[in-house]
Enzyme design. Structure first.
Site, PDB file in Angstrom:
ATOM      1  N   HIS A   1      40.064  39.375  44.079  1.00  0.00           N
ATOM      2  CA  HIS A   1      41.055  39.515  43.016  1.00  0.00           C
ATOM      3  C   HIS A   1      41.174  40.966  42.558  1.00  0.00           C
ATOM      4  O   HIS A   1      42.263  41.540  42.518  1.00  0.00           O
ATOM      5  CB  HIS A   1      40.646  38.615  41.847  1.00  0.00           C
ATOM      6  CG  HIS A   1      41.542  38.691  40.654  1.00  0.00           C
ATOM      7  ND1 HIS A   1      42.361  37.659  40.272  1.00  0.00           N
ATOM      8  CD2 HIS A   1      41.740  39.672  39.737  1.00  0.00           C
ATOM      9  CE1 HIS A   1      43.037  38.006  39.188  1.00  0.00           C
ATOM     10  NE2 HIS A   1      42.667  39.221  38.840  1.00  0.00           N
ATOM     11  N   GLU A   2      40.054  41.554  42.196  1.00  0.00           N
ATOM     12  CA  GLU A   2      40.085  42.943  41.727  1.00  0.00           C
ATOM     13  C   GLU A   2      40.569  43.883  42.820  1.00  0.00           C
ATOM     14  O   GLU A   2      41.245  44.884  42.549  1.00  0.00           O
ATOM     15  CB  GLU A   2      38.696  43.370  41.238  1.00  0.00           C
ATOM     16  CG  GLU A   2      38.244  42.658  39.986  1.00  0.00           C
ATOM     17  CD  GLU A   2      39.280  42.666  38.891  1.00  0.00           C
ATOM     18  OE1 GLU A   2      39.983  43.679  38.706  1.00  0.00           O
ATOM     19  OE2 GLU A   2      39.414  41.639  38.211  1.00  0.00           O
TER      20      GLU A   2
ATOM     21  N   HIS B   1      44.243  44.040  42.630  1.00  0.00           N
ATOM     22  CA  HIS B   1      44.706  44.975  41.605  1.00  0.00           C
ATOM     23  C   HIS B   1      44.604  46.411  42.118  1.00  0.00           C
ATOM     24  O   HIS B   1      45.506  47.231  41.919  1.00  0.00           O
ATOM     25  CB  HIS B   1      43.854  44.840  40.344  1.00  0.00           C
ATOM     26  CG  HIS B   1      44.220  43.693  39.465  1.00  0.00           C
ATOM     27  ND1 HIS B   1      45.510  43.415  39.090  1.00  0.00           N
ATOM     28  CD2 HIS B   1      43.439  42.753  38.861  1.00  0.00           C
ATOM     29  CE1 HIS B   1      45.518  42.353  38.292  1.00  0.00           C
ATOM     30  NE2 HIS B   1      44.278  41.927  38.147  1.00  0.00           N
TER      31      HIS B   1
ATOM     32  N   HIS C   1      47.319  47.200  44.515  1.00  0.00           N
ATOM     33  CA  HIS C   1      48.572  47.354  43.792  1.00  0.00           C
ATOM     34  C   HIS C   1      48.674  48.771  43.217  1.00  0.00           C
ATOM     35  O   HIS C   1      49.761  49.356  43.155  1.00  0.00           O
ATOM     36  CB  HIS C   1      48.640  46.311  42.664  1.00  0.00           C
ATOM     37  CG  HIS C   1      50.005  46.088  42.114  1.00  0.00           C
ATOM     38  ND1 HIS C   1      50.223  45.403  40.931  1.00  0.00           N
ATOM     39  CD2 HIS C   1      51.236  46.439  42.557  1.00  0.00           C
ATOM     40  CE1 HIS C   1      51.516  45.352  40.682  1.00  0.00           C
ATOM     41  NE2 HIS C   1      52.158  45.973  41.654  1.00  0.00           N
TER      42      HIS C   1
END
Length: 737
Positions: free
Chosen positions: A518-519, A522, A525
């Site tokens: 998940h991180e 980020h 992104h």
């Protein structure tokens, strides 16, 4: 405005919350809004807005005043001391004032170049300082940095308001905006103009002078209250420990976990409220009395004495409601959600309730299953849920989470994430020798498939006393490309894993594996951006969209093809057996009722705090009573606590998720539907689908409204059905609810 990126992504440490909303480990701190740039508890030593002075002597030898001769220009962390931040920040304030004055006093008619672009390129030094200070305050907090927060943050709040509430500047921005159809702007330039104008309006630029002054005063007061809230929570969290000296009281705890929490000096096993420790203890411990002690310590944080956050939560909600009214909105939630995908508070609430009802029914069944296992010995309580839920899982699915951990070594999982990124997007990660802020931090250069430099990616994985809880992503430097001056991002992923004894591997629970992916999403992104302007470069968009690029990557973590790549036994190198994977996947939705219910309970609580009108908010006198009233109304069962009680709900009272905590679940609509595009292509690395994901999501920042970006990637609007199916809920029942 580029300066928005300082308020939103830096001054409260630029944290993006760790995990998708249904997971049990989440960060305590999040992306900040301008109001959450914390201020002083006692502001007497804070420089007045017209009294910022710094001398050449104070700046002598300051690293922020020099070019950084480091790999890829990353901050020279070892050379930066706490004493360097404030002088450099003050210098940045003075430079920013000069740059704004040039725009305001320009006798020429307003143009895109002399107003919008000039705003976008102002404040380089203040942004540079803030982007280093904010993340370090989140990972290396000490007494000096705490003191600096009480000076730097309110100073920034005032300077930011002076810009957005400057009427002459606003008139120039408005003039350019009104001419937008005649300016022949490029796509990114038109978006920059649109967002700059929007930001000014939403900050109150169009208000009369008296109302502007009231808004500015509220912003400053909120700045102080949110810092107090965050600092109270950190103090209360770190203050709680359970020291176990009798080995009999460690019954059920795995040897590797016991070794990680052993304090040789105290000759005791130390249980803290760091999420990794707390969750493991609550799951494994056979000692019901100690579980209850830890449970109460966690849920009663910041609830009494000097660290009582109840009055602060009330005051923050009241001020937000008052400010919303001044800005012309019925509530703070209406203001926040105006440009979110949910659009309105009712839209967010209706969505949550659609998932809440089947989730709550499932939770009641889970409670019954655990009670059946316990029998008449005692009634299942909140402090039993973790422990007995795991026992039910082990019995029903023949699966012990400790059976999985040897296959999830941190280094191997990280390399798996790298390989996933290479197969999806053609980017590579190469470990580099670069300055870091702590010995446990590692650094990597990220490159495009053609070898072009994309950015630097840091990993800071371990918990320590100076580090706040949870998992998040920071940016030490954003990406931009103005006038051919290409600046590539420097990002970091942060987790709070328990550091193993010297020489031992770091083995992860599978939900920690998902958090890492998940991180990583980020971070991608942030680092893959192809946007020229900082205002909407990198991690940008409404709150209920920005979790999507992170959450979608969690789907890869459990795919058999991916597991074959990275899930290998740390001792033997054996790939995780297919039968074990099958049991893991069969058990994936175990305890889903609890996870859904505790998350949505917190989301509804957040919404209700921020749906209050100014008049309604003024009537609230007891945070706990308000909380109980709301949760009773929705029917929360007493055995389940909301993910966050109000007094330690840092996401919304000291972070950027006010009226937006629901966003994790909303983003799950996108990630579940979005991953289906790969399943429909029958290839989780399908190059066509991955190409669209790269172009319209990871590279595009805030180039368009979020729903447009998603449609460009997916080809259609998202459907909620994959979310419900992914949680194991009956879609017909949910639709009828």
């Amino acid at each position: 405005m580029k300066l928005k990126t300082l308020s939103v992504a830096v001054l409260a440490a630029a944290a993006l919350v760790a995990c998708r909303g249904d997971q049990t480990e989440t960060a305590a701190d999040d992306v900040a809004t301008a109001e959450t740039a914390p201020a002083a508890v006692e502001a007497a030593d804070t420089p007045a807005a017209d009294d910022v002075v710094v001398t050449d002597a104070e700046l002598a030898g300051n690293p922020f005043m020099q070019e950084w001769d480091t790999p890829f220009g990353v901050p020279p962390f070892a050379e930066i001391s706490d004493d360097h931040f404030l002088p450099a920040f003050k210098k940045g304030v003075l430079e920013l004032r000069e740059e704004i004055a040039v725009i305001v006093d320009n006798p020429d008619a307003p143009t895109f170049e002399n107003t919008i672009l000039a705003l976008e390129t102002s404040g380089d030094l203040i942004v540079r300082v803030g982007r280093v200070f904010g993340p370090l305050a989140g990972t290396e907090l000490n007494a000096k940095k705490r003191e600096l927060q009480t000076v730097i943050y309110p100073l920034w709040t005032r300077e930011s308001d002076k810009i957005t509430l400057n009427d002459t500047l606003w008139q120039r921005v408005k003039t350019v905006y009104q001419q937008r159809d005649t300016l022949d702007l490029g796509e990114q330039e038109a978006r920059l103009l649109e967002l700059t104008h929007r930001d000014f309006v939403r900050e109150g630029a169009a208000l009369d002078a008296e109302t502007k002054a009231k808004v500015a005063a509220i912003n400053e007061e909120l700045s102080g209250l949110t810092t107090r809230f965050a600092q109270n929570l950190l103090t209360a969290t770190k203050a709680f420990t359970i020291e176990i000296t009798d080995e009999a009281d460690t019954a059920g705890l795995a040897d590797v976990f016991k070794a990680s929490i052993w304090d040789d000096e105290k000759k005791a096993w130390i249980i803290t409220l760091d999420r990794s420790v707390y969750e493991t203890f609550m799951t494994q411990s056979e000692n019901r009395e100690l579980r209850e002690q830890a449970f109460n310590g966690y849920r009663n944080r910041a609830s009494d004495g000097e660290t009582d956050n109840g009055p602060l939560a009330i005051k923050i909600a009241q001020l937000r409601a008052e400010r919303a009214a001044l800005l012309g909105y019925d509530s703070h939630a209406q203001y926040v959600l105006e440009y979110n995908m949910a659009r309105t508070p009712k839209g967010a609430e209706d969505f949550l309730l659609r998932v809440w009802r089947p989730g709550l029914e499932r939770a009641k069944q889970e409670r019954a299953d655990m009670q059946a296992m316990v029998g008449d010995e005692f009634a299942i309580a909140g402090h039993d849920w973790w422990h007995y839920s795991e026992k039910v899982r082990a019995e029903r699915y023949n699966l012990d989470v400790n059976e999985l951990k040897p296959y999830f070594d941190l280094d191997a999982v990280t390399q798996g994430a790298f390989e996933m990124a290479e197969r999806l997007f053609g980017i590579t990660f190469t470990k580099i020798d670069a300055p870091t802020w702590n010995e446990v931090v590692t650094a990597y250069e990220v490159k495009e498939a053609d070898g072009a430099h994309l950015g630097v990616f840091y990993f800071d994985m371990y918990a320590r006393d100076s580090k706040r809880g949870g998992a998040w992503m920071n940016s030490f430097r954003g990406g931009s490309n103005i006038g051919g001056n290409s600046i590539r991002p420097v990002v970091t992923n942060n987790m709070n894993l328990t550091r193993p004894p010297e020489g031992e591997p770091t083995l992860l629970r599978f939900n920690e594996v998902e958090t890492l992916f998940h991180e990583f999403g980020h971070g991608l992104h942030g680092v893959m951006t192809k946007i020229d302007y900082p205002t909407f470069s990198g991690v940008d968009g409404p709150r209920d969209y920005t979790e999507f690029p992170a959450q979608i990557l969690e789907h890869w973590a459990s795919q058999p093809m991916m597991l074959d790549m990275y899930a290998k036994h740390y001792e033997t190198g054996e790939v995780i057996p297919g039968a074990l994977v099958e049991r893991m996947l069969d058990a994936a939705n175990h305890n889903q009722g609890f996870r859904t219910t505790e998350f949505i309970a917190a989301s509804l609580l957040d919404l209700r705090w921020h749906m209050l009108s100014a008049e309604e908010a003024a009537q609230i006198t007891d945070a706990r009573e308000f909380e109980k009233q709301v949760l009773t109304e929705y029917g929360l069962i007493e055995e389940i606590e909301p993910r966050y009680r109000s007094r330690y709900f840092s996401h919304v009272f000291a972070g950027g998720y006010s009226a937006g905590y629901y966003a994790y679940l909303w983003s799950e609509i996108l990630d579940a539907d979005g991953f289906n595009a790969f399943l429909e292509a029958e290839d989780i690395f399908d190059p066509t689908v991955a190409g669209r994901l790269k172009k319209w999501i990871y590279e595009a920042g805030g180039l368009m409204e979020a729903d447009e970006l998603y449609r460009n990637f997916r080809g259609s609007d998202p459907s909620i059905e994959p979310l419900l199916e992914g949680r194991g809920f009956d879609t017909a029942t949910a639709s009828d609810s």
